[in-house]
Every structure is written in C-alpha cells, then in structure tokens.
Design a protein around this motif. Structure first.
Motif, mmCIF file in Angstrom:
data_model
loop_
_atom_site.group_PDB
_atom_site.id
_atom_site.type_symbol
_atom_site.label_atom_id
_atom_site.label_comp_id
_atom_site.label_asym_id
_atom_site.label_seq_id
_atom_site.Cartn_x
_atom_site.Cartn_y
_atom_site.Cartn_z
ATOM 1 N N THR A 64 -2.585 6.562 -3.357
ATOM 2 C CA THR A 64 -4.000 6.549 -4.002
ATOM 3 C C THR A 64 -4.264 5.446 -5.703
ATOM 4 O OG1 THR A 64 -3.305 8.577 -5.137
ATOM 5 C CG2 THR A 64 -3.893 8.490 -3.023
ATOM 6 N N SER A 84 -9.492 -7.950 -1.961
ATOM 7 C CA SER A 84 -9.748 -8.586 -1.478
ATOM 8 C C SER A 84 -9.682 -6.864 0.551
ATOM 9 C CB SER A 84 -10.440 -8.847 -0.271
ATOM 10 O OG SER A 84 -10.375 -9.302 1.392
ATOM 11 N N ILE A 85 -10.237 -6.289 1.250
ATOM 12 C CA ILE A 85 -9.694 -4.958 1.101
ATOM 13 C C ILE A 85 -10.535 -5.606 2.950
ATOM 14 C CG2 ILE A 85 -9.329 -2.508 2.240
ATOM 15 C CD1 ILE A 85 -9.503 -1.954 -0.789
ATOM 16 N N ASP A 86 -8.972 -5.244 4.093
ATOM 17 C CA ASP A 86 -9.743 -5.811 5.174
ATOM 18 C C ASP A 86 -10.484 -4.365 5.892
ATOM 19 O OD1 ASP A 86 -9.157 -5.060 8.435
ATOM 20 O OD2 ASP A 86 -8.836 -7.929 7.852
ATOM 21 N N PRO A 87 -11.529 -4.465 5.988
ATOM 22 C CA PRO A 87 -12.572 -2.847 6.412
ATOM 23 C C PRO A 87 -11.605 -2.155 7.796
ATOM 24 C CG PRO A 87 -13.581 -4.937 7.405
ATOM 25 C CD PRO A 87 -12.395 -5.564 6.261
ATOM 26 N N THR A 88 -10.717 -3.310 8.767
ATOM 27 C CA THR A 88 -10.329 -2.708 9.952
ATOM 28 C C THR A 88 -8.675 -2.389 9.789
ATOM 29 O OG1 THR A 88 -11.697 -4.188 10.947
ATOM 30 C CG2 THR A 88 -8.718 -3.056 12.315
ATOM 31 N N THR A 89 -7.447 -3.207 8.928
ATOM 32 C CA THR A 89 -6.508 -2.023 8.068
ATOM 33 C C THR A 89 -6.928 -1.837 7.532
ATOM 34 O OG1 THR A 89 -6.269 -4.663 7.645
ATOM 35 C CG2 THR A 89 -5.366 -4.930 10.011
ATOM 36 N N ASN A 90 -7.497 -1.907 6.558
ATOM 37 C CA ASN A 90 -7.420 -1.140 5.303
ATOM 38 C C ASN A 90 -6.023 -2.268 4.387
ATOM 39 O OD1 ASN A 90 -8.761 0.214 3.512
ATOM 40 N ND2 ASN A 90 -6.968 2.097 3.034
ATOM 41 N N ILE A 91 -5.720 -2.703 5.122
ATOM 42 C CA ILE A 91 -4.769 -4.061 3.751
ATOM 43 C C ILE A 91 -5.657 -4.855 2.999
ATOM 44 C CG2 ILE A 91 -3.110 -5.521 3.734
ATOM 45 C CD1 ILE A 91 -2.021 -4.737 6.934
ATOM 46 N N ALA A 92 -5.250 -4.288 1.370
ATOM 47 C CA ALA A 92 -5.546 -4.567 0.492
ATOM 48 C C ALA A 92 -4.840 -6.434 0.171
ATOM 49 C CB ALA A 92 -5.889 -3.769 -0.729
ATOM 50 N N SER A 150 0.523 -1.615 0.399
ATOM 51 C CA SER A 150 0.263 -0.834 0.061
ATOM 52 C C SER A 150 0.828 1.287 0.315
ATOM 53 C CB SER A 150 -1.498 0.506 1.024
ATOM 54 O OG SER A 150 -0.230 -0.151 2.603
#
Length: 554
Positions: A405, A450-458, A400
C-alpha cells in the motif's frame, strides 16, 4: 452565433495541425503509412536490459527549488525525517520602523501547493493539497528556532564549505547549542506546534468596519500559518543597532536564519509536504508613531522574507531494502528507486559487458568491450532488411507485492549517467501537460506512472526513440550507461554533488539529479535478472521495446 461557430472550427483545425506537427518530431513515418499502407508492416521486438542498484551517499541538499518538511513513514523504505534551515532577508534595509513601537503579533506564512476542487454557494473554496505524503490524519511536532549556523555561499569544489549542506548533517545543527535556542512558535494552539498538521482549508481574513469603511473579507489559499514570539522580534529587529539592519550581508551574519525541526507527535500517523519556502514571509504587525512628535500611533507592518541560502536536512532510517543497493555492478532482480539520500538504478542497453567504471582514483575508465554484438546485429538488420526504427521504449513494471500500500512516486526520470545530462528524447520533447500541471510536461518522453484498470499493474514507460536511432546510425556515438531515479519535477534537470569524502569509487556516482533529492518517495521495479523459471514475474522484467517499420515481402 455563426461567426462563433466558424472560429471554433478554425481553432480546432489549428490545434490538430499543431499536435500533428509536434508528433512528426517523434515518428519516422506518419500514421497513415504505418497503419493503412499495404506495403508496410510493423515489427516489434523486446531486448533484454542489464540493470542494477546504486546507493546514493550523502548528497548536497542546499538551495533546492522546493524542500521537504515533515516525517514520511514508508512500509518499504522506512522513515524519512526532513528538517529545514534557511537564511532570511529584510523587505527593506535601514528601515524606518517608527517610534515607540508596540508589536501586536508576528506571523509566519508559507503557502502550500494546492489545487481548487470546488466552490460552494457561500464562495468557500475546497482545496486539495499537492506534493504531500502520508495520511490526512498525520501530525508532527514542529519547532521553529533561530538558527545559530551561518550558511556560506556554496562552493561545489570545496567540501569544507559544504560541511553543513549535505542531506545527513542534522547532527551538526541539533548538537550545537546555539542552533537550538528559544522555540519561536509558542502559540497556545497546539495545531501550530506540538500537533501541527498540513491544513487544506481555505483561510478567511476579516477586516472589521472602521467608520464609513465596511467590513471586508479576504480569502487565502491553504498555507502554513504560525504565530511567533513577539518579544524575540522586538529585541532582534526593533531594538537592533541600526548598523545590523543596514545591509544584506551584515543582517545575515547578525540574524543567521530559521531552523525548522520536526519530531513525532502523540498522533499515530505522520505527514510530509514539499514546500517552496522562498514564498514564505514573516510579518510583524505593530503600532508606532511615524514621527517622534506625533500624538497617536498608527498600524504598521514589516516583512522579512524566507530567502537566501538554505539546506534540506534528511534523516533516513535503515531498512531491508538497503541490502539490495550495494555499490557494485551485479545485475539485480529488483530495482529500488528512492529519493532524497536513497538509491537509484543503472541501466545498460544491448547486453554490453562493460561500459566503463570509476577507477580507484575516481577517474572514468572505458574498456575494449564498449562495442555490443547485439547493437551491431541491429545495425545489420536495419541495412539488410530495410527497417526503420519507429519507436523505442524502456518499460518498467512495479513489484506490487513488495510495494503493498506504499505511496508510489508519480514519475521517474532517465538520463545520461556518464555525462549527467539529459537524453536527446528529453530535449526534443516540448509537449505541455493537458491539465496545465508543469510537473506533467514532456508527455512523450513520459516516465509517468500508469495503472492498468483491469489488472491493477503499475508501469512506467520512457521513450528513448531518438537515443536508439542515434546509436544505430552513428557507430561513434557512445552507448552510455543510463541513470534511473524518482523525480519531483521533470523540468528540473540540474545535478547535486555527492559528498566526496563518502563516495565509494567502486560506485558510478559522483552526483545525482536535483529533482530526485527533492522527492522522498520510492518504488520497487522488476529488474532484468529474473530467471525464466520464475513464471509469475519473468514477463514483468524490465525490457527495451523497439518497433520497426519494414516493407512487406512480395
């Protein structure tokens, strides 16, 4: 009401049964056995993966299912400029166009990929454009020309014929004067030429009342709509010798097609769209007498289709990322996947020293090191510990920090690189997307972001359970190198040849998936060559996760 409720219950039961039966194709043992049986345990183990980058040299970009048009500026991968050239076909040959024809207007119409979002009280539908890249404020200078280059039928074994069909052949089109004649989109509306933008608004066509026939309205999904030069089409079509409009092959030699050229406009931002040009038409609206002796002319239309041979021409800027995509087999800490004429990754499983290479003559050569000690160890454990492989996934994490962006590709695709074919897991997966989007089919094989909603890791996860099982069970099954690319369409699994004259035979590549050529986006993934000392990123390295089912020890 009772009957309706009953049938709904029956439908629900049938749906569950279908999903259960599909799921059995991908799991060795059922959920109850795994989760609730006291005699079994799940054991998960991660395996290291060797992965390295490969540059994609000029690749054939003719007759793609969809084509890019516009300019996309990526902060990571630089600027991609996509031009397009296509042949044309008449809706009918030896047409009866009438007498004393006077053209009212000529329009070019190409639908965008779009999804309806809402409808207001007046019946106006709001749409979202799909397969489009860059900010909504993006503008480009768009010019449509008569093409001066005849597109032969492509022959993959003869690169003399394909000299204009590769991604890097813009220069051939733009430096030949006959290819850039009169600019045909000459409307005074700058939104159709110098400040063109991909408009998501619904188009409303109103037909005025005539006599007793009331006014009528027609609502059309978002599309490219350009007004073209009337005088050109009067000369090219209506004044053409009859023989030039008599047959398809003669017409294509006479009117070689259209060339869509894009440049930066005065706006600060640009945009690019994927389009199905074969759905496009040129409609000539005119008045003419049906018979020579008729007193009055009547309204008529004649349609020309944007079908035939085509080529997508890409200009890729050079950025720092290309330094990481050398044509060698050195494991990399970052994997750069870029569509078009970009880059891809080679994946090697089970710590194999050497799976084979192309020699200096371009022939594939394997070595005695094709057997992996790690794979043999897994086979021995399967036998001695009575393990079953329940699931196997390759998991890739997006860097990331490097991506920032930049827009992420929605999906990546894994395939058999040695044979340029799909994996068994792809073939076995017949699932359809829940929202009806065919690009999201094969949900079990996956590869979707897939983007983790907590960590924002894709992350991207690709299931290769059947591929792993086959290698474990059958010692004679090759542990082939796998190719990893971005994809525009998971359903398109054909390949496009690389330009033979520009292939470095130290490279593994002779062709790449068609759907990767179609996608202009890119992503940066963590590779496997990350030292343990890099505590922030070591856990994010690419890994093969295998889940085993085993008997509990008494």
């Amino acid at each position: 009401m009772y009957n309706t409720s009953f049938f709904k219950k029956i439908l629900l039961i049938a749906t569950v049964a279908v999903f259960y039966s599909c799921d059995k194709d991908f799991n060795t043992i059922g959920e109850d056995l795994i989760g609730n049986n006291d005699n079994f345990d799940i054991e998960a183990k991660d395996y290291s993966v060797t992965a390295y980058n490969q540059k994609v040299t000029p690749v054939a970009a003719n007759n793609l299912p969809i084509n890019a048009l516009g300019i996309y500026e990526s902060p990571v991968f630089g600027t991609t400029i996509a031009n397009f050239n296509t042949q044309l076909t008449l809706s009918s040959y030896s047409p009866a166009l009438g007498f004393e024809a006077v053209i009212d207007s000529v329009t070019l119409n190409i639908p965008y990929f779009s999804t309806a979002k809402s409808i207001d009280e007046k019946g106006v539908t709001t749409y979202r454009l799909d397969s489009i890249y860059g900010p909504e404020t993006g503008r480009i200078k768009l010019s449509v020309y008569e093409s001066g280059i005849f597109l032969n039928n492509y022959n993959a074994n003869n690169y003399d014929l394909s000299k204009f069909y590769n991604t890097d052949r813009n220069e051939n089109f733009q430096t030949q004067a006959e290819a850039l004649g009169l600019r045909l989109n000459n409307s005074e509306n700058s939104a159709e030429n110098n400040e063109f933008f991909f408009n998501s608004k619904e188009i409303k066509e109103t037909t005025p009342a005539v006599g007793t026939t009331p006014e009528s309205n027609k609502r059309i999904k978002p599309e490219m709509r350009l007004h073209l030069n009337k005088d050109f089409f009067k000369t090219k079509i209506f004044d053409a010798p009859a023989s030039k409009l008599a047959a398809d092959d003669v017409f294509k030699n006479y009117f070689k097609g259209l060339y869509f050229k894009v440049e930066k406009s005065t706006a600060n931002t640009t945009r690019m769209a994927e389009m199905d040009f074969t759905k496009g038409t040129i409609t000539i609206f005119y008045k003419a007498k049906t018979n020579k002796d008729d007193k009055d002319a009547v309204n008529k239309t004649f349609v020309i289709n944007l079908t035939g041979n085509s080529v997508n021409l890409l200009e890729e800027s050079t950025t720092d990322y290309t330094n990481g995509t050398a044509e060698d087999d050195t494991p990399d800490d970052r994997l750069y996947l870029k569509g078009g004429q970009g880059s891809m990754a080679v994946i090697e499983l089970f710590d194999k020293t050497d799976l084979g290479r192309y020699d200096d003559k371009g022939l594939w050569v394997t070595t005695p090191n094709d057997v992996s000690d790690e794979l043999d160890e897994i086979r021995n454990n399967i036998t001695s510990k009575k393990l079953l492989v329940n699931e196997a996934n390759l998991v890739f994490t997006v860097d990331s920090q490097k991506m920032g962006t930049a827009q992420q590709p929605g999906r990546i695709y894994l395939y058999d690189l040695k044979n340029n074919t799909v994996l068994t897991d792809y073939t076995a997966d017949r699932t359809s997307s829940l929202n009806g989007d065919p690009k999201k089919n094969r949900t079990v094989f996956n590869g979707m972001i897939s983007i983790d909603p907590t960590t924002n890791i894709a992350t991207y996860k690709i299931r290769i359970t059947n591929h792993i099982r086959n290698m474990i069970k059958n010692a004679d099954v090759d542990n082939v190198q796998l190719g990893l690319v971005v994809t525009e369409d998971i359903n398109t699994v054909t390949s496009k040849k690389l330009d033979k004259t520009k292939i470095n035979f130290k490279s593994l590549l002779t062709e790449v998936p068609t759907a990767s050529v179609m996608n202009p986006l890119g992503t940066v993934l963590f590779g496997g060559n990350i030292p343990e000392s890099d505590q922030d990123n070591y856990a994010k390295r690419v890994k093969l996760q295998i889940y085993y089912t085993k008997l509990k020890s008494n």
